[in-house]
Design a protein around this motif. Structure first.
Motif, PDB file in Angstrom:
ATOM      1  N   TYR A 247      -2.947   3.879  -3.091  1.00  0.00           N
ATOM      2  CA  TYR A 247      -3.938   4.102  -4.161  1.00  0.00           C
ATOM      3  C   TYR A 247      -5.211   4.792  -3.668  1.00  0.00           C
ATOM      4  O   TYR A 247      -5.705   5.727  -4.294  1.00  0.00           O
ATOM      5  N   LYS A 248      -5.802   4.327  -2.552  1.00  0.00           N
ATOM      6  CA  LYS A 248      -7.096   4.851  -2.098  1.00  0.00           C
ATOM      7  C   LYS A 248      -6.975   5.996  -1.099  1.00  0.00           C
ATOM      8  O   LYS A 248      -7.983   6.522  -0.616  1.00  0.00           O
ATOM      9  N   ASN A 249      -5.768   6.388  -0.799  1.00  0.00           N
ATOM     10  CA  ASN A 249      -5.611   7.484   0.159  1.00  0.00           C
ATOM     11  C   ASN A 249      -6.281   8.748  -0.365  1.00  0.00           C
ATOM     12  O   ASN A 249      -6.042   9.164  -1.499  1.00  0.00           O
ATOM     13  N   THR A 250      -7.120   9.349   0.450  1.00  0.00           N
ATOM     14  CA  THR A 250      -7.786  10.588   0.051  1.00  0.00           C
ATOM     15  C   THR A 250      -7.307  11.771   0.888  1.00  0.00           C
ATOM     16  O   THR A 250      -6.901  12.796   0.351  1.00  0.00           O
ATOM     17  N   CYS A 251      -7.365  11.605   2.220  1.00  0.00           N
ATOM     18  CA  CYS A 251      -7.004  12.724   3.080  1.00  0.00           C
ATOM     19  C   CYS A 251      -5.975  12.360   4.147  1.00  0.00           C
ATOM     20  O   CYS A 251      -5.655  13.182   5.017  1.00  0.00           O
ATOM     21  N   GLY A 252      -5.473  11.130   4.096  1.00  0.00           N
ATOM     22  CA  GLY A 252      -4.436  10.741   5.043  1.00  0.00           C
ATOM     23  C   GLY A 252      -3.173  11.562   4.846  1.00  0.00           C
ATOM     24  O   GLY A 252      -2.829  11.939   3.720  1.00  0.00           O
ATOM     25  N   CYS A 253      -2.476  11.831   5.929  1.00  0.00           N
ATOM     26  CA  CYS A 253      -1.283  12.674   5.876  1.00  0.00           C
ATOM     27  C   CYS A 253      -0.090  12.009   6.566  1.00  0.00           C
ATOM     28  O   CYS A 253      -0.260  11.147   7.424  1.00  0.00           O
ATOM     29  N   TYR A 254       1.085  12.412   6.189  1.00  0.00           N
ATOM     30  CA  TYR A 254       2.330  11.970   6.814  1.00  0.00           C
ATOM     31  C   TYR A 254       2.483  10.446   6.783  1.00  0.00           C
ATOM     32  O   TYR A 254       2.948   9.835   7.752  1.00  0.00           O
ATOM     33  N   ASN A 255       2.100   9.833   5.678  1.00  0.00           N
ATOM     34  CA  ASN A 255       2.274   8.393   5.509  1.00  0.00           C
ATOM     35  C   ASN A 255       3.481   8.098   4.628  1.00  0.00           C
ATOM     36  O   ASN A 255       3.808   8.866   3.712  1.00  0.00           O
ATOM     37  N   ASN A 256       4.097   6.944   4.888  1.00  0.00           N
ATOM     38  CA  ASN A 256       5.196   6.461   4.053  1.00  0.00           C
ATOM     39  C   ASN A 256       4.882   5.027   3.634  1.00  0.00           C
ATOM     40  O   ASN A 256       4.930   4.112   4.464  1.00  0.00           O
ATOM     41  N   PHE A 257       4.538   4.851   2.366  1.00  0.00           N
ATOM     42  CA  PHE A 257       4.195   3.532   1.836  1.00  0.00           C
ATOM     43  C   PHE A 257       5.181   3.191   0.728  1.00  0.00           C
ATOM     44  O   PHE A 257       5.199   3.848  -0.321  1.00  0.00           O
ATOM     45  N   PHE A 258       5.995   2.181   0.947  1.00  0.00           N
ATOM     46  CA  PHE A 258       7.005   1.793  -0.029  1.00  0.00           C
ATOM     47  C   PHE A 258       6.804   0.339  -0.432  1.00  0.00           C
ATOM     48  O   PHE A 258       6.940  -0.569   0.400  1.00  0.00           O
ATOM     49  N   GLY A 259       6.467   0.122  -1.708  1.00  0.00           N
ATOM     50  CA  GLY A 259       6.266  -1.229  -2.205  1.00  0.00           C
ATOM     51  C   GLY A 259       5.031  -1.326  -3.080  1.00  0.00           C
ATOM     52  O   GLY A 259       4.108  -0.510  -2.982  1.00  0.00           O
ATOM     53  N   HIS A 260       5.020  -2.331  -3.921  1.00  0.00           N
ATOM     54  CA  HIS A 260       3.906  -2.615  -4.816  1.00  0.00           C
ATOM     55  C   HIS A 260       2.600  -2.709  -4.026  1.00  0.00           C
ATOM     56  O   HIS A 260       2.430  -3.596  -3.197  1.00  0.00           O
ATOM     57  N   TYR A 261       1.673  -1.767  -4.242  1.00  0.00           N
ATOM     58  CA  TYR A 261       0.371  -1.696  -3.572  1.00  0.00           C
ATOM     59  C   TYR A 261       0.471  -1.617  -2.045  1.00  0.00           C
ATOM     60  O   TYR A 261      -0.470  -1.991  -1.331  1.00  0.00           O
ATOM     61  N   ALA A 262       1.546  -1.134  -1.536  1.00  0.00           N
ATOM     62  CA  ALA A 262       1.660  -0.911  -0.095  1.00  0.00           C
ATOM     63  C   ALA A 262       0.639   0.136   0.326  1.00  0.00           C
ATOM     64  O   ALA A 262       0.481   1.172  -0.323  1.00  0.00           O
ATOM     65  N   GLY A 263      -0.091  -0.131   1.400  1.00  0.00           N
ATOM     66  CA  GLY A 263      -1.077   0.817   1.912  1.00  0.00           C
ATOM     67  C   GLY A 263      -2.149   1.191   0.912  1.00  0.00           C
ATOM     68  O   GLY A 263      -2.727   2.280   0.991  1.00  0.00           O
ATOM     69  N   CYS A 264      -2.464   0.283  -0.005  1.00  0.00           N
ATOM     70  CA  CYS A 264      -3.369   0.633  -1.109  1.00  0.00           C
ATOM     71  C   CYS A 264      -4.808   0.884  -0.682  1.00  0.00           C
ATOM     72  O   CYS A 264      -5.572   1.519  -1.412  1.00  0.00           O
ATOM     73  N   SER A 265      -5.216   0.402   0.494  1.00  0.00           N
ATOM     74  CA  SER A 265      -6.600   0.595   0.957  1.00  0.00           C
ATOM     75  C   SER A 265      -6.736   1.742   1.950  1.00  0.00           C
ATOM     76  O   SER A 265      -7.842   2.064   2.393  1.00  0.00           O
ATOM     77  N   ASN A 266      -5.632   2.336   2.320  1.00  0.00           N
ATOM     78  CA  ASN A 266      -5.679   3.436   3.284  1.00  0.00           C
ATOM     79  C   ASN A 266      -6.453   4.615   2.704  1.00  0.00           C
ATOM     80  O   ASN A 266      -6.227   5.021   1.570  1.00  0.00           O
ATOM     81  N   THR A 267      -7.376   5.159   3.491  1.00  0.00           N
ATOM     82  CA  THR A 267      -8.150   6.315   3.031  1.00  0.00           C
ATOM     83  C   THR A 267      -7.809   7.572   3.831  1.00  0.00           C
ATOM     84  O   THR A 267      -7.402   8.582   3.260  1.00  0.00           O
ATOM     85  N   SER A 268      -7.977   7.479   5.155  1.00  0.00           N
ATOM     86  CA  SER A 268      -7.731   8.662   5.976  1.00  0.00           C
ATOM     87  C   SER A 268      -6.714   8.426   7.083  1.00  0.00           C
ATOM     88  O   SER A 268      -6.425   9.338   7.854  1.00  0.00           O
ATOM     89  N   GLY A 269      -6.173   7.228   7.138  1.00  0.00           N
ATOM     90  CA  GLY A 269      -5.151   6.950   8.145  1.00  0.00           C
ATOM     91  C   GLY A 269      -3.917   7.817   7.934  1.00  0.00           C
ATOM     92  O   GLY A 269      -3.538   8.101   6.797  1.00  0.00           O
ATOM     93  N   SER A 270      -3.307   8.228   9.029  1.00  0.00           N
ATOM     94  CA  SER A 270      -2.145   9.109   8.938  1.00  0.00           C
ATOM     95  C   SER A 270      -0.981   8.577   9.775  1.00  0.00           C
ATOM     96  O   SER A 270      -1.162   7.741  10.663  1.00  0.00           O
ATOM     97  N   ASN A 271       0.193   9.058   9.464  1.00  0.00           N
ATOM     98  CA  ASN A 271       1.405   8.717  10.225  1.00  0.00           C
ATOM     99  C   ASN A 271       1.682   7.216  10.256  1.00  0.00           C
ATOM    100  O   ASN A 271       2.110   6.662  11.270  1.00  0.00           O
ATOM    101  N   ASN A 272       1.441   6.544   9.130  1.00  0.00           N
ATOM    102  CA  ASN A 272       1.726   5.119   9.014  1.00  0.00           C
ATOM    103  C   ASN A 272       3.010   4.879   8.229  1.00  0.00           C
ATOM    104  O   ASN A 272       3.376   5.668   7.351  1.00  0.00           O
ATOM    105  N   ILE A 273       3.655   3.744   8.540  1.00  0.00           N
ATOM    106  CA  ILE A 273       4.835   3.306   7.787  1.00  0.00           C
ATOM    107  C   ILE A 273       4.593   1.879   7.333  1.00  0.00           C
ATOM    108  O   ILE A 273       4.496   0.962   8.166  1.00  0.00           O
TER     109      ILE A 273
END
Length: 288
Positions: free
Chosen positions: A205-231
């Motif tokens: 939800y809060k991702n703005t400029c993060g790249c190459y992320n894979n978030f699967f699930g209800h609100y998974a990674g919802c606070s990520n803003t600029s983090g990249s390459n996360n699973i």
């Protein structure tokens, strides 16, 4: 041409109007068709083989416009220039598809816009599908996008190769590309982030400029803003991560030790972890 309705195709009756094989039905449908009749190198450019149905649909049709279908009040109202092979259905769908007839690199073609204001500003975009009220409304030159759902991809301007499916999915995206956001509010705040895959309600939800992320699930990674390459896999997995990169969180509501740390691993349920790992690649297995 076939014109049915008050002032439908009105300009064609004047010395300045010029068009061929068009159908316009409705009040002022294609009302100013062919008024701007450009000619270059002995070639004529005029609206040809278009269908305009609805009040003021295709009202300003001029230039090299052909094989378009505009259905609905104000659908394709200001469309002019090199606008070809588009389908717009709904109030003001593709309403402002305006570009230059002389610039071959600037086209609006092969777009499908269905819904009120769907693809409204798409003047140079090609091969887009905008389905839903205001889906892709601010798209200008973005191409090869699929925005499906109420306000999906609303702010996109030049982003390409995105797939946003769900109400408000990818709403703030402007120039981000190669993203896949599936679910209500998925990737909502993304603006320039690229190559992300968010699946689930509020995922990323809060991702703005993060790249190459894979978030699967209800609100998974919802606070990520600029983090990249996360699973992050699982309901609310990695939901506290903000700027951390290269992390893996698997399981329901699994949180990483640090919201800003990199190269962390957590597998488990909530705060209970079967396996954890740190940035030194040291792995800890519970009870071992």
């Amino acid at each position: 041409n076939t014109f049915i309705g008050y002032r439908a195709g009105f300009s064609t009756a004047s010395p300045y109007g010029f068009s061929r094989r068009n159908v316009a039905i409705g009040y002022c449908a294609a009302g100013s068709i062919g008024v701007a009749f450009p000619q270059q190198a002995g070639l004529d450019y005029c609206p040809t083989s278009n269908i305009f149905i609805g009040e003021c649909a295709g009202y300003n049709a001029n230039g090299e416009m052909y094989d378009n279908v505009f259905l609905g009040r104000y659908a394709g109202e200001k469309a002019s220039g090199c606008v070809t092979n588009n389908v717009a259905i709904g109030y003001s769908a593709l309403g402002y598809a305006v570009n230059s007839v002389w610039d071959a690199s600037r086209k609006s073609e092969h777009n499908i816009a269905i819904g009120c204001f769907a693809g409204y500003l798409s003047c140079d975009g090609c091969f887009n599908n905008f389905l839903g009220t205001c889906a892709g409304r601010n798209n200008t030159s973005g191409s090869y996008n699929n925005f499906i759902g109420l306000l999906a991809g609303y702010c996109n301007t030049t982003g390409i190769n995105n797939n946003f499916l769900g109400q408000w999915a990818g709403y703030c995206n402007t120039t981000g590309f190669h993203n896949n956001f599936f679910g209500y509010l998925a990737g909502y705040c993304n603006t320039i982030g690229t190559n992300n895959n968010f699946l689930g309600i509020g995922a990323g939800y809060k991702n703005t400029c993060g790249c190459y992320n894979n978030f699967f699930g209800h609100y998974a990674g919802c606070s990520n803003t600029s983090g990249s390459n996360n699973i992050f896999l699982g309901q609310c997995a990695g939901n506290t991560n903000t700027t951390g990169s290269c992390n893996i969180a698997i399981g329901r509501d699994v949180e990483l030790p640090s919201a800003t740390g990199d190269k962390q691993l957590a597998i488990g349920d909530g705060t209970d972890h079967w396996i954890t790992g740190d940035s030194d690649f040291a792995v800890t297995v519970k009870n071992l």
